[in-house]
Write a protein that holds these residues in place. Sequence first.
Motif, mmCIF file in Angstrom:
data_model
loop_
_atom_site.group_PDB
_atom_site.id
_atom_site.type_symbol
_atom_site.label_atom_id
_atom_site.label_comp_id
_atom_site.label_asym_id
_atom_site.label_seq_id
_atom_site.Cartn_x
_atom_site.Cartn_y
_atom_site.Cartn_z
ATOM 1 N N ILE A 166 30.234 -59.177 -6.994
ATOM 2 C CA ILE A 166 30.051 -58.084 -7.275
ATOM 3 C C ILE A 166 28.352 -57.713 -7.652
ATOM 4 N N MET A 167 28.110 -58.528 -8.801
ATOM 5 C CA MET A 167 26.922 -58.260 -9.461
ATOM 6 C C MET A 167 25.696 -58.742 -8.480
ATOM 7 N N VAL A 168 25.831 -59.916 -7.742
ATOM 8 C CA VAL A 168 24.710 -60.365 -6.674
ATOM 9 C C VAL A 168 24.831 -59.248 -5.505
ATOM 10 N N SER A 169 25.873 -58.937 -5.138
ATOM 11 C CA SER A 169 25.977 -57.842 -4.141
ATOM 12 C C SER A 169 25.234 -56.446 -4.404
ATOM 13 N N TYR A 170 25.283 -56.102 -5.707
ATOM 14 C CA TYR A 170 24.798 -54.809 -6.392
ATOM 15 C C TYR A 170 23.248 -55.015 -6.321
ATOM 16 N N MET A 171 23.067 -56.057 -6.837
ATOM 17 C CA MET A 171 21.518 -56.559 -6.811
ATOM 18 C C MET A 171 21.031 -56.467 -5.518
ATOM 19 N N VAL A 172 21.512 -57.284 -4.515
ATOM 20 C CA VAL A 172 20.991 -57.652 -3.316
ATOM 21 C C VAL A 172 21.173 -56.082 -2.586
ATOM 22 N N ILE A 173 22.008 -55.363 -2.702
ATOM 23 C CA ILE A 173 21.929 -53.909 -2.147
ATOM 24 C C ILE A 173 21.007 -53.079 -2.791
ATOM 25 N N SER A 174 20.851 -53.071 -3.913
ATOM 26 C CA SER A 174 19.889 -52.256 -4.645
ATOM 27 C C SER A 174 18.610 -52.564 -4.214
ATOM 28 N N SER A 175 18.160 -54.023 -4.073
ATOM 29 C CA SER A 175 16.862 -54.319 -3.806
ATOM 30 C C SER A 175 16.689 -53.587 -2.338
ATOM 31 N N LEU A 176 17.654 -53.850 -1.566
ATOM 32 C CA LEU A 176 17.151 -53.634 0.090
ATOM 33 C C LEU A 176 17.203 -52.325 0.048
ATOM 34 N N ILE A 177 17.890 -51.386 -0.729
ATOM 35 C CA ILE A 177 17.989 -49.794 -0.702
ATOM 36 C C ILE A 177 16.530 -49.476 -1.253
ATOM 37 N N ASN A 178 15.994 -50.065 -2.325
ATOM 38 C CA ASN A 178 14.598 -49.759 -3.013
ATOM 39 C C ASN A 178 13.721 -50.187 -1.780
ATOM 40 N N TYR A 179 13.733 -51.342 -1.262
ATOM 41 C CA TYR A 179 12.892 -51.649 -0.367
ATOM 42 C C TYR A 179 12.697 -50.843 0.943
ATOM 43 N N TRP A 180 13.909 -50.439 1.563
ATOM 44 C CA TRP A 180 13.862 -49.390 2.411
ATOM 45 C C TRP A 180 13.444 -48.085 2.227
ATOM 46 N N PHE A 181 13.809 -47.590 1.196
ATOM 47 C CA PHE A 181 13.228 -46.351 0.695
ATOM 48 C C PHE A 181 11.824 -46.498 0.384
ATOM 49 N N SER A 182 11.346 -47.453 -0.232
ATOM 50 C CA SER A 182 9.893 -47.437 -0.367
ATOM 51 C C SER A 182 8.802 -47.757 0.811
ATOM 52 N N LEU A 183 9.485 -48.454 1.761
ATOM 53 C CA LEU A 183 8.686 -48.450 2.962
ATOM 54 C C LEU A 183 8.951 -46.931 3.847
ATOM 55 N N ARG A 184 10.141 -46.506 3.699
ATOM 56 C CA ARG A 184 10.154 -45.012 4.042
ATOM 57 C C ARG A 184 9.259 -43.963 3.689
ATOM 58 N N LEU A 185 9.125 -44.000 2.166
ATOM 59 C CA LEU A 185 8.265 -43.260 1.692
ATOM 60 C C LEU A 185 6.875 -43.200 1.550
#
Length: 161
Positions: A117-136
């Motif tokens: 769960i911790m690894v999934s949270y970190m990966v998903i959080s990093s992906l979401i941050n990366y996706w929103f940073s590219l989008r913004l």
Amino acid sequence: MAKEEPPSTSKDLQELQRKLSLLIASVQNNSKVVSFMKSPVGQYLDRHPFLTLTLLVFVALSAVPVGFFLLLVVLTSLAAFVGVILLEGLVISVGGLALLCVLCGLGFVSFIMSGTIMVSYMVISSLINYWFSLRLLPQHNSSGDCLLAVKSAHIEGLYQE
């Protein structure tokens, strides 16, 4: 020639007879014996001495088998009690060991699940941050070279490592 008994033997027998007479008198004068002899059962046994003797012999001879039976009952009950305690101890020990194994397994599974769960949270959080940073990023810079600058900076970062 018949041997005559020494005088001390006849005195001993007379003494024994006197003591036996005193014992019988004390038993007959006992209040419980007197009350039993006044009862209908006591009067019946007093009128029928053969039946009384038969009953007395039966009670005396049956004391040994009844005693053995009661001893067997007590020993069997004691063995059953000890057996139940040993069986209960065995069941509790096996159950406790099984519970320990299950709890250790659950601890291992919860450790693995928490890590996943911790690894999934970190990966998903990093992906979401990366996706929103590219989008913004394109919205802040309306020129098209901003996206190229981000991509070229990313590629240069890869070559530096």
